[in-house]
Design a protein around this motif. Structure first.
Motif, short mmCIF file in Angstrom:
data_model
loop_
_atom_site.label_atom_id
_atom_site.label_comp_id
_atom_site.label_asym_id
_atom_site.label_seq_id
_atom_site.Cartn_x
_atom_site.Cartn_y
_atom_site.Cartn_z
N VAL A 77 -100.97 -77.88 76.33
CA VAL A 77 -100.36 -78.04 77.65
C VAL A 77 -100.11 -76.62 78.15
N ILE A 78 -100.73 -76.27 79.25
CA ILE A 78 -100.68 -74.90 79.77
C ILE A 78 -99.92 -74.89 81.09
N LEU A 79 -98.84 -74.11 81.13
CA LEU A 79 -98.06 -73.96 82.35
C LEU A 79 -98.67 -72.83 83.17
N SER A 80 -98.96 -73.09 84.43
CA SER A 80 -99.59 -72.08 85.27
C SER A 80 -98.99 -72.11 86.65
N GLY A 81 -98.58 -70.95 87.11
CA GLY A 81 -97.98 -70.87 88.43
C GLY A 81 -96.69 -70.10 88.35
N GLY A 82 -95.82 -70.35 89.26
CA GLY A 82 -94.53 -69.67 89.26
C GLY A 82 -94.23 -69.04 90.60
N GLN A 133 -100.36 -65.73 86.28
CA GLN A 133 -101.35 -66.51 85.54
C GLN A 133 -102.68 -66.60 86.27
N LEU A 134 -102.66 -66.40 87.57
CA LEU A 134 -103.88 -66.52 88.36
C LEU A 134 -104.51 -65.16 88.66
N LEU A 135 -104.02 -64.11 87.99
CA LEU A 135 -104.53 -62.76 88.20
C LEU A 135 -105.30 -62.26 86.99
N PRO A 136 -106.30 -61.42 87.21
CA PRO A 136 -107.01 -60.78 86.10
C PRO A 136 -106.27 -59.52 85.66
N LEU A 137 -105.33 -59.65 84.75
CA LEU A 137 -104.49 -58.52 84.36
C LEU A 137 -105.04 -57.72 83.18
N CYS A 145 -98.98 -77.17 87.07
CA CYS A 145 -98.85 -76.12 88.09
C CYS A 145 -98.09 -76.67 89.29
N GLY A 146 -97.72 -75.78 90.17
CA GLY A 146 -97.06 -76.18 91.40
C GLY A 146 -98.07 -76.60 92.45
N GLU A 147 -97.59 -77.33 93.41
CA GLU A 147 -98.43 -77.82 94.50
C GLU A 147 -99.16 -76.67 95.21
N ARG A 148 -98.46 -75.56 95.38
CA ARG A 148 -98.99 -74.39 96.08
C ARG A 148 -100.22 -73.81 95.37
N HIS A 149 -100.30 -73.97 94.03
CA HIS A 149 -101.35 -73.31 93.24
C HIS A 149 -102.44 -74.25 92.74
N ALA A 150 -102.34 -75.54 93.03
CA ALA A 150 -103.27 -76.52 92.48
C ALA A 150 -104.73 -76.20 92.81
N GLY A 151 -105.01 -75.84 94.03
CA GLY A 151 -106.38 -75.53 94.42
C GLY A 151 -106.93 -74.33 93.67
N GLN A 152 -106.13 -73.29 93.53
CA GLN A 152 -106.56 -72.10 92.80
C GLN A 152 -106.78 -72.40 91.32
N VAL A 153 -105.90 -73.20 90.74
CA VAL A 153 -106.03 -73.57 89.33
C VAL A 153 -107.33 -74.33 89.11
N GLU A 154 -107.59 -75.32 89.95
CA GLU A 154 -108.81 -76.11 89.80
C GLU A 154 -110.06 -75.24 90.00
N ALA A 155 -110.02 -74.32 90.95
CA ALA A 155 -111.17 -73.43 91.19
C ALA A 155 -111.40 -72.51 89.99
N GLN A 156 -110.32 -71.99 89.42
CA GLN A 156 -110.46 -71.09 88.27
C GLN A 156 -110.95 -71.83 87.04
N LEU A 157 -110.51 -73.07 86.85
CA LEU A 157 -111.01 -73.86 85.73
C LEU A 157 -112.51 -74.12 85.89
N VAL A 173 -114.41 -75.08 82.46
CA VAL A 173 -113.48 -75.86 81.65
C VAL A 173 -113.13 -77.15 82.38
N GLU A 174 -113.17 -78.23 81.64
CA GLU A 174 -112.72 -79.51 82.19
C GLU A 174 -111.35 -79.81 81.61
N ALA A 175 -110.38 -79.90 82.47
CA ALA A 175 -109.02 -80.22 82.02
C ALA A 175 -108.91 -81.72 81.82
N ARG A 176 -108.10 -82.11 80.87
CA ARG A 176 -107.82 -83.54 80.68
C ARG A 176 -107.13 -84.05 81.94
N SER A 177 -106.21 -83.25 82.44
CA SER A 177 -105.56 -83.56 83.71
C SER A 177 -104.86 -82.31 84.23
N VAL A 178 -104.62 -82.30 85.52
CA VAL A 178 -103.83 -81.25 86.15
C VAL A 178 -102.61 -81.95 86.72
#
Length: 93
Positions: free
Chosen positions: A10-15, A31-35, A62-74, A79-84
């Motif tokens: 279970v991966i927490l992403s956003g903030g 989490q959405l940056l290439p650091l 993830c938060g509602e604000r970041h859902a699109g970015q998370v799905e695009a990065q996956l 990577v196929e997530a079991r669920s977001v």
């Protein structure tokens, strides 16, 4: 190892994007940056749990604000997530 014995990541992403300011911002948290390399921290993390013999497909929270970015990065990482799971508001997790 049977499928039931595999680890469920279970991966927490956003903030709020305040801890690494000015790099991270509310619209693009760390989490959405290439650091540390060319891939983002989310992509590096899902790569660490990609061994299907040990891990089930990850669940991403993830938060509602970041859902699109998370799905695009996956998708970009192949990577196929079991669920977001999209949280409607921040909960300070």
């Amino acid at each position: 190892m049977t499928p039931e014995e595999r680890i469920q990541p279970v991966i927490l992403s956003g903030g709020s994007g305040t801890r690494l300011w000015p790099l991270s911002r509310p619209e693009r948290p760390k989490q959405l940056l290439p650091l540390t390399e060319e891939r983002t921290m989310l992509q590096v993390t899902v790569d660490r749990v990609s061994d299907g013999s040990r891990f089930q497909d990850p669940i991403i929270v993830c938060g509602e604000r970041h859902a699109g970015q998370v799905e695009a990065q996956l998708a970009e990482a192949g990577v196929e997530a079991r669920s977001v799971i999209v949280e409607p508001m921040a909960r300070n997790t």
